[in-house]
Design a protein around this motif. Structure first.
Motif, mmCIF file in Angstrom:
data_model
loop_
_atom_site.group_PDB
_atom_site.id
_atom_site.type_symbol
_atom_site.label_atom_id
_atom_site.label_comp_id
_atom_site.label_asym_id
_atom_site.label_seq_id
_atom_site.Cartn_x
_atom_site.Cartn_y
_atom_site.Cartn_z
ATOM 1 N N ALA A 1 -3.754 4.138 3.284
ATOM 2 C CA ALA A 1 -2.212 3.826 3.030
ATOM 3 C C ALA A 1 -1.923 2.519 3.309
ATOM 4 N N LEU A 2 -2.864 1.829 3.711
ATOM 5 C CA LEU A 2 -2.564 0.021 4.061
ATOM 6 C C LEU A 2 -3.176 -0.367 2.588
ATOM 7 N N ALA A 3 -4.143 0.193 1.903
ATOM 8 C CA ALA A 3 -4.649 -0.518 0.572
ATOM 9 C C ALA A 3 -3.345 0.112 -0.401
ATOM 10 N N ASP A 4 -2.848 0.891 -0.198
ATOM 11 C CA ASP A 4 -1.806 1.336 -1.194
ATOM 12 C C ASP A 4 -0.544 0.342 -1.226
ATOM 13 N N GLU A 5 -0.431 -0.241 0.368
ATOM 14 C CA GLU A 5 0.670 -1.053 0.435
ATOM 15 C C GLU A 5 0.395 -2.372 0.287
ATOM 16 N N LEU B 1 -6.648 9.289 -8.576
ATOM 17 C CA LEU B 1 -6.729 8.025 -8.608
ATOM 18 C C LEU B 1 -5.562 7.245 -8.927
ATOM 19 N N GLN B 2 -4.697 7.875 -9.953
ATOM 20 C CA GLN B 2 -3.507 7.304 -9.952
ATOM 21 C C GLN B 2 -2.680 6.939 -8.878
ATOM 22 N N ARG B 3 -2.810 8.013 -7.889
ATOM 23 C CA ARG B 3 -1.838 7.726 -7.001
ATOM 24 C C ARG B 3 -2.243 6.783 -5.958
ATOM 25 N N HIS B 4 -3.491 5.885 -6.349
ATOM 26 C CA HIS B 4 -3.873 4.694 -5.676
ATOM 27 C C HIS B 4 -4.168 3.664 -6.542
ATOM 28 N N GLY C 1 -18.889 0.482 4.814
ATOM 29 C CA GLY C 1 -18.690 1.896 5.279
ATOM 30 C C GLY C 1 -17.199 2.550 5.422
ATOM 31 N N LEU C 2 -16.202 1.548 5.646
ATOM 32 C CA LEU C 2 -14.911 1.956 5.454
ATOM 33 C C LEU C 2 -14.596 2.456 4.187
ATOM 34 N N LEU C 3 -14.811 1.603 3.189
ATOM 35 C CA LEU C 3 -14.610 1.854 1.781
ATOM 36 C C LEU C 3 -15.174 2.788 1.153
ATOM 37 N N ASP C 4 -16.528 3.131 1.514
ATOM 38 C CA ASP C 4 -17.202 4.437 1.300
ATOM 39 C C ASP C 4 -16.395 5.434 1.806
ATOM 40 N N GLY C 5 -15.902 5.713 3.080
ATOM 41 C CA GLY C 5 -14.739 6.699 3.479
ATOM 42 C C GLY C 5 -13.521 6.618 3.016
ATOM 43 N N MET C 6 -12.966 5.683 2.169
ATOM 44 C CA MET C 6 -11.918 5.732 1.700
ATOM 45 C C MET C 6 -12.171 6.265 0.195
#
Length: 243
Positions: free
Chosen positions: A24-28, A96-99, A59-64
């Motif tokens: 959600a934060l990356a989307d914002e 992918l287009q949603r993000h 690890g965070l990016l992997d999880g995202m």
């Protein structure tokens, strides 16, 4: 948004909540602006609290990326391989287009995580279940490339000039003059570029329908794969034929 954050801060922290908040934060704010510290602030915790659930930012990016993959539909059961692959690819494209940052995140993963490997294994399995040999499937996966994830590098993308002014913001007389100059120097490019009415929001090229162009290329690939399978293609035969 404030009310949502207040509610979230009262919820016990766990890995799923960390990853969902990161998405959600990356989307914002965008992929580049995402940091462990900023994520901790959004969750109302100290940064060290995040490390109980993700080892580090990688690890965070992997999880995202895993969260994004989780939004892709599973293979359709009892469907022809061609239909199943097509639907899966288009579902990946929608996910992918949603993000807006998702493609960059997927491409940035140098190590294949279990989520990525699970998706690749499942995707490969659609061809094998459809009667493709392992040999042909190997080359099919190379050919389909990024389309497995719902994206591709477009020939006409204005990557060289990301600040280029959209045609809709250029006066009509200036556009006409530019087109005339282009036609004199690059007649073939102009001929195909002006063969369709253009959509200014397209990333493929001003006036192109992104989704149509993506599906057009995908269908060409699938049709080609089908012909190769039908004639029992093998890489050994192909290499012998090139000698």
């Amino acid at each position: 948004m404030t009310q949502q954050l207040d509610t979230a801060r009262r919820t016990p922290l766990n890995r799923e909540r960390v990853l969902q908040a990161a998405v959600a934060l990356a989307d914002e704010v965008g992929f580049e602006s995402l940091s462990m510290r900023r994520l901790a602030e959004e969750l109302g915790v100290v940064p060290m609290a995040l490390y109980k659930h993700v080892a580090n930012k990688e690890g965070l990016l992997d999880g995202m990326v895993g969260v994004i993959i989780g939004g892709i539909d599973p293979p359709v059961r009892d469907a022809n391989w061609k239909v199943a692959v097509r639907l899966r690819v288009l579902s990946a494209r929608r996910a992918l287009q949603r993000h807006p940052w998702a493609r960059q995140a997927v491409e940035s993963r140098t190590n294949k995580t279990p989520a990525v490997l699970d998706y690749m294994d499942s995707f490969t399995g659609m061809f094998l279940a459809g009667g493709f040999s392992a040999d042909l499937t190997h080359h099919v996966m190379h050919a389909i490339g990024g389309r497995m994830w719902g994206f591709t590098q477009e020939l006409f993308q204005d990557a060289a000039d990301p600040q280029a002014q959209p045609p809709s913001e250029i006066p009509a007389d200036a556009r006409a003059a530019m087109l005339q100059q282009m036609a004199a120097r690059y007649p073939n490019i102009v001929a195909i570029a002006t063969s369709m009415s253009h959509d200014d929001g397209s990333v493929v090229g001003h006036g192109c329908d992104d989704q149509f162009e993506f599906e057009f290329a995908l269908d060409l690939l699938l049709d080609g794969f089908e012909r190769l399978q039908g004639r029992g293609w093998t890489s050994k035969q192909a290499m012998i034929g090139r000698r």
